[in-house]
Design a protein around this motif. Structure first.
Motif, PDB file in Angstrom:
ATOM      1  N   GLN A 217       0.828  -1.213   0.000  1.00 39.45           N
ATOM      2  CA  GLN A 217       0.000   0.000   0.000  1.00 39.45           C
ATOM      3  C   GLN A 217       0.862   1.262   0.000  1.00 39.45           C
ATOM      4  OE1 GLN A 217      -2.828   0.130   3.218  1.00 39.45           O
ATOM      5  NE2 GLN A 217      -2.983   2.339   3.172  1.00 39.45           N
ATOM      6  N   ALA A 218       1.960   1.237   0.746  1.00 36.28           N
ATOM      7  CA  ALA A 218       2.757   2.451   0.979  1.00 36.28           C
ATOM      8  C   ALA A 218       3.942   2.588   0.021  1.00 36.28           C
ATOM      9  CB  ALA A 218       3.248   2.466   2.430  1.00 36.28           C
ATOM     10  N   TYR A 219       3.852   1.969  -1.178  1.00 33.10           N
ATOM     11  CA  TYR A 219       4.864   2.076  -2.236  1.00 33.10           C
ATOM     12  C   TYR A 219       6.180   1.387  -1.861  1.00 33.10           C
ATOM     13  CZ  TYR A 219       1.714   6.065  -2.997  1.00 33.10           C
ATOM     14  OH  TYR A 219       0.620   6.882  -3.106  1.00 33.10           O
ATOM     15  N   ALA A 220       6.775   1.767  -0.703  1.00 33.89           N
ATOM     16  CA  ALA A 220       8.019   1.158  -0.203  1.00 33.89           C
ATOM     17  C   ALA A 220       9.176   1.287  -1.194  1.00 33.89           C
ATOM     18  CB  ALA A 220       7.783  -0.312   0.147  1.00 33.89           C
ATOM     19  N   LEU A 221       9.231   2.405  -1.907  1.00 31.21           N
ATOM     20  CA  LEU A 221      10.368   2.662  -2.798  1.00 31.21           C
ATOM     21  C   LEU A 221      11.553   3.171  -1.981  1.00 31.21           C
ATOM     22  CD1 LEU A 221       8.560   4.464  -5.764  1.00 31.21           C
ATOM     23  CD2 LEU A 221       9.223   2.055  -5.609  1.00 31.21           C
ATOM     24  N   PHE A 222      12.743   2.946  -2.516  1.00 30.29           N
ATOM     25  CA  PHE A 222      13.946   3.454  -1.857  1.00 30.29           C
ATOM     26  C   PHE A 222      14.096   4.937  -2.203  1.00 30.29           C
ATOM     27  CE2 PHE A 222      14.849  -1.084  -2.667  1.00 30.29           C
ATOM     28  CZ  PHE A 222      14.958  -1.502  -1.346  1.00 30.29           C
ATOM     29  N   PRO A 223      14.006   5.835  -1.218  1.00 30.25           N
ATOM     30  CA  PRO A 223      13.995   7.274  -1.520  1.00 30.25           C
ATOM     31  C   PRO A 223      15.301   7.806  -2.092  1.00 30.25           C
ATOM     32  CG  PRO A 223      14.135   6.909   0.855  1.00 30.25           C
ATOM     33  CD  PRO A 223      13.878   5.566   0.236  1.00 30.25           C
ATOM     34  N   ASN A 224      16.416   7.103  -1.810  1.00 28.49           N
ATOM     35  CA  ASN A 224      17.727   7.565  -2.283  1.00 28.49           C
ATOM     36  C   ASN A 224      18.108   6.980  -3.637  1.00 28.49           C
ATOM     37  OD1 ASN A 224      17.874   5.015  -1.077  1.00 28.49           O
ATOM     38  ND2 ASN A 224      20.092   5.214  -0.739  1.00 28.49           N
ATOM     39  N   MET A 225      17.172   6.242  -4.255  1.00 25.71           N
ATOM     40  CA  MET A 225      17.441   5.633  -5.562  1.00 25.71           C
ATOM     41  C   MET A 225      16.537   6.231  -6.629  1.00 25.71           C
ATOM     42  SD  MET A 225      17.832   1.544  -4.844  1.00 25.71           S
ATOM     43  CE  MET A 225      19.023   0.876  -3.674  1.00 25.71           C
ATOM     44  N   SER A 226      17.057   6.321  -7.832  1.00 27.05           N
ATOM     45  CA  SER A 226      16.254   6.785  -8.960  1.00 27.05           C
ATOM     46  C   SER A 226      15.212   5.738  -9.322  1.00 27.05           C
ATOM     47  CB  SER A 226      17.149   7.056 -10.169  1.00 27.05           C
ATOM     48  OG  SER A 226      17.692   5.831 -10.646  1.00 27.05           O
TER      49      SER A 226
ATOM     50  N   TYR B 146      13.598  10.762  -8.822  1.00 26.89           N
ATOM     51  CA  TYR B 146      13.551  10.101  -7.526  1.00 26.89           C
ATOM     52  C   TYR B 146      12.097  10.036  -7.044  1.00 26.89           C
ATOM     53  CZ  TYR B 146      18.606  10.201  -7.396  1.00 26.89           C
ATOM     54  OH  TYR B 146      19.934   9.980  -7.691  1.00 26.89           O
ATOM     55  N   PRO B 147      11.802   9.130  -6.124  1.00 27.12           N
ATOM     56  CA  PRO B 147      10.412   8.964  -5.681  1.00 27.12           C
ATOM     57  C   PRO B 147       9.715  10.256  -5.267  1.00 27.12           C
ATOM     58  CG  PRO B 147      11.714   7.132  -4.885  1.00 27.12           C
ATOM     59  CD  PRO B 147      12.672   8.084  -5.542  1.00 27.12           C
ATOM     60  N   TYR B 148      10.424  11.165  -4.582  1.00 24.31           N
ATOM     61  CA  TYR B 148       9.783  12.395  -4.113  1.00 24.31           C
ATOM     62  C   TYR B 148       9.368  13.306  -5.272  1.00 24.31           C
ATOM     63  CZ  TYR B 148      13.999  15.210  -4.977  1.00 24.31           C
ATOM     64  OH  TYR B 148      15.052  15.873  -5.574  1.00 24.31           O
TER      65      TYR B 148
ATOM     66  N   GLN C 100       4.474   6.569  -8.387  1.00 21.53           N
ATOM     67  CA  GLN C 100       5.265   5.773  -7.442  1.00 21.53           C
ATOM     68  C   GLN C 100       4.763   4.334  -7.385  1.00 21.53           C
ATOM     69  OE1 GLN C 100       6.548   7.515  -3.605  1.00 21.53           O
ATOM     70  NE2 GLN C 100       5.529   9.392  -4.264  1.00 21.53           N
ATOM     71  N   GLN C 101       3.435   4.158  -7.394  1.00 21.56           N
ATOM     72  CA  GLN C 101       2.901   2.806  -7.307  1.00 21.56           C
ATOM     73  C   GLN C 101       3.170   2.021  -8.587  1.00 21.56           C
ATOM     74  OE1 GLN C 101       2.696   0.736  -5.164  1.00 21.56           O
ATOM     75  NE2 GLN C 101       0.783   1.097  -4.076  1.00 21.56           N
ATOM     76  N   ARG C 102       3.198   2.689  -9.710  1.00 23.91           N
ATOM     77  CA  ARG C 102       3.543   2.015 -10.963  1.00 23.91           C
ATOM     78  C   ARG C 102       5.006   1.582 -10.952  1.00 23.91           C
ATOM     79  NH1 ARG C 102       1.250   6.605 -14.707  1.00 23.91           N
ATOM     80  NH2 ARG C 102       2.249   5.544 -16.463  1.00 23.91           N
ATOM     81  N   VAL C 103       5.885   2.407 -10.376  1.00 24.78           N
ATOM     82  CA  VAL C 103       7.293   2.026 -10.235  1.00 24.78           C
ATOM     83  C   VAL C 103       7.413   0.818  -9.308  1.00 24.78           C
ATOM     84  CG1 VAL C 103       9.568   2.749  -9.402  1.00 24.78           C
ATOM     85  CG2 VAL C 103       8.152   4.354 -10.708  1.00 24.78           C
ATOM     86  N   ALA C 104       6.639   0.818  -8.199  1.00 24.95           N
ATOM     87  CA  ALA C 104       6.658  -0.319  -7.274  1.00 24.95           C
ATOM     88  C   ALA C 104       6.199  -1.591  -7.985  1.00 24.95           C
ATOM     89  CB  ALA C 104       5.768  -0.023  -6.075  1.00 24.95           C
ATOM     90  N   LEU C 105       5.207  -1.465  -8.866  1.00 27.32           N
ATOM     91  CA  LEU C 105       4.733  -2.613  -9.639  1.00 27.32           C
ATOM     92  C   LEU C 105       5.820  -3.110 -10.584  1.00 27.32           C
ATOM     93  CD1 LEU C 105       2.403  -4.480 -10.548  1.00 27.32           C
ATOM     94  CD2 LEU C 105       1.725  -2.692 -12.165  1.00 27.32           C
ATOM     95  N   ALA C 106       6.487  -2.190 -11.273  1.00 25.91           N
ATOM     96  CA  ALA C 106       7.563  -2.570 -12.194  1.00 25.91           C
ATOM     97  C   ALA C 106       8.702  -3.246 -11.445  1.00 25.91           C
ATOM     98  CB  ALA C 106       8.078  -1.334 -12.933  1.00 25.91           C
ATOM     99  N   ARG C 107       9.040  -2.740 -10.261  1.00 25.80           N
ATOM    100  CA  ARG C 107      10.112  -3.350  -9.461  1.00 25.80           C
ATOM    101  C   ARG C 107       9.741  -4.783  -9.069  1.00 25.80           C
ATOM    102  NH1 ARG C 107      11.541  -0.692  -3.764  1.00 25.80           N
ATOM    103  NH2 ARG C 107       9.440  -1.512  -3.362  1.00 25.80           N
TER     104      ARG C 107
END
Length: 353
Positions: free
Chosen positions: A82-91, A130-132, A139-146
């Motif tokens: 739910q909360a994306y959980a992307l790494f904020p320091n990564m592109s 970056y995520p921000y 962001q959620q689409r990036v999480a899906l791709a990851r």
């Protein structure tokens, strides 16, 4: 042979049993949604499939292989939270590449696969951001791709849309379903939003207090609810209290109205109480409407909902809602007016507890 099998799964935390003897077989490429209120056990089942929780009893298998003794990293599962959980320091590029790098894939293969994934989610132009710098939907689409980049055998989605606004939720759920079909990946989706589950699932599991109250297609779940809980939780449904009039004739009484059911009454006797269900969209006030059954009562309220007008009328101690499409020249029922709702007897469902 089914691809993902949950056989007699149970889960307890201390003295509290949160999943109770759950069985299900999911086919390869199937999209299954677990639907239910908070605390019903749906997320716990997802976490057991992922390996974050261990079943207290039962076996989880994927492609015929027992998963119970495997760590999360050994299960080849993709997961979106739910909360994306992307790494904020990564592109964006590095976030999608993360699982591939952990797996030790060659740089050329990583670059090729990440580009494929970014094209799939239509974010190739944002690879260096970056995520921000992204919207919630992006962001959620990036999480899906990851999650999809390492080519997992099962994709798990834990309420991935609940943090997004309504318009983005609709477009993204359609995009997720399109991607899932395109890749043919077996997917388990957890949600408390019935519209989401109904719109994108091959099958739905309606969870209630740790058990599956009903497993079926969206059409089955909506049109033929198996229990009172499913009937009340999925969609808007009138639950009508009636009295058995004549079991031999298969008739019931609602106020002054005697109705013949299509569904057998069974072992009930004359005078027994029974609950039946009727969807608000099933009936019509039009005198020429096709239908072999009718209920007559007095209007107690009317709500304008834009494209639909929802009216409630009272009959035999029940308040029954029915929906009409709005039209500029439509004359709406007035408070206190006596109306007759016409519908087919097959639209009535006997509700079992």
């Amino acid at each position: 042979m089914s691809f993902l099998v949950l056989d007699s799964i149970k889960k307890s935390f201390g003295q509290t049993q949160v999943v109770k003897d759950f069985h299900m077989a999911i086919e390869k490429g199937e999209f299954v949604s677990f639907l239910g209120p908070s605390g019903c056990g749906k997320t716990t089942i997802l976490r057991m499939i992922a390996g974050f929780e261990t079943p207290s009893d039962g076996v989880i298998s994927i492609a015929g292989k027992n998963q119970n003794g495997l760590k999360t990293s050994q299960r080849n599962i993709g997961m979106v939270f739910q909360a994306y959980a992307l790494f904020p320091n990564m592109s964006v590029f590095d976030n999608v590449a993360f699982g591939l790098k952990v797996a030790g894939q060659p740089k050329s293969e990583i670059e090729k696969r990440v580009k494929e994934m970014l094209k799939l989610i239509h974010l190739e132009h944002l690879a260096d951001r970056y995520p921000y710098q992204l919207s919630g939907g992006q962001q959620q689409r990036v999480a899906l791709a990851r999650a999809l980049a390492p080519k997992p055998q099962v994709l798990l989605l834990d309420e991935p849309l609940s943090a997004l606004d309504a318009k983005i939720r609709v477009s993204l759920r359609e995009e997720i379903r399109q991607i899932q079909r395109q890749l043919g990946i077996t997917t388990v989706f957890v949600t408390h939003d019935q519209e989401e589950a109904l719109s994108i699932s091959d099958r739905i599991v309606v969870m209630n207090a740790g058990r599956a109250d009903q497993i079926g297609t969206p059409s089955d779940i909506y049109n033929r609810p198996a229990t009172r809980f499913v009937a009340s939780f999925v969609g808007t449904l009138n639950i009508i209290d009636a009295i058995v009039e004549d079991p031999a004739a298969n008739t019931i009484r609602i106020g002054e109205n005697v109705i013949k059911l299509r569904e057998p009454i069974g072992a009930l006797k004359g005078g027994d109480q029974v609950s039946i269900a009727l969807r608000p969209e099933a009936g019509s006030l039009n005198e020429s409407a096709t239908g072999d059954t009718a209920l007559t009562g007095k209007v107690v309220s009317s709500q304008f909902l834009g494209s639909v007008v929802r009216t409630r009328f009272e009959v035999g101690g029940n308040q029954i809602s029915f929906d009409m499409f709005n039209a500029p020249d439509k004359i709406l029922p007035q408070l206190g007016e006596t109306v007759t709702l016409r519908f087919a007897a097959s639209d009535l469902l006997l509700i079992k507890d």
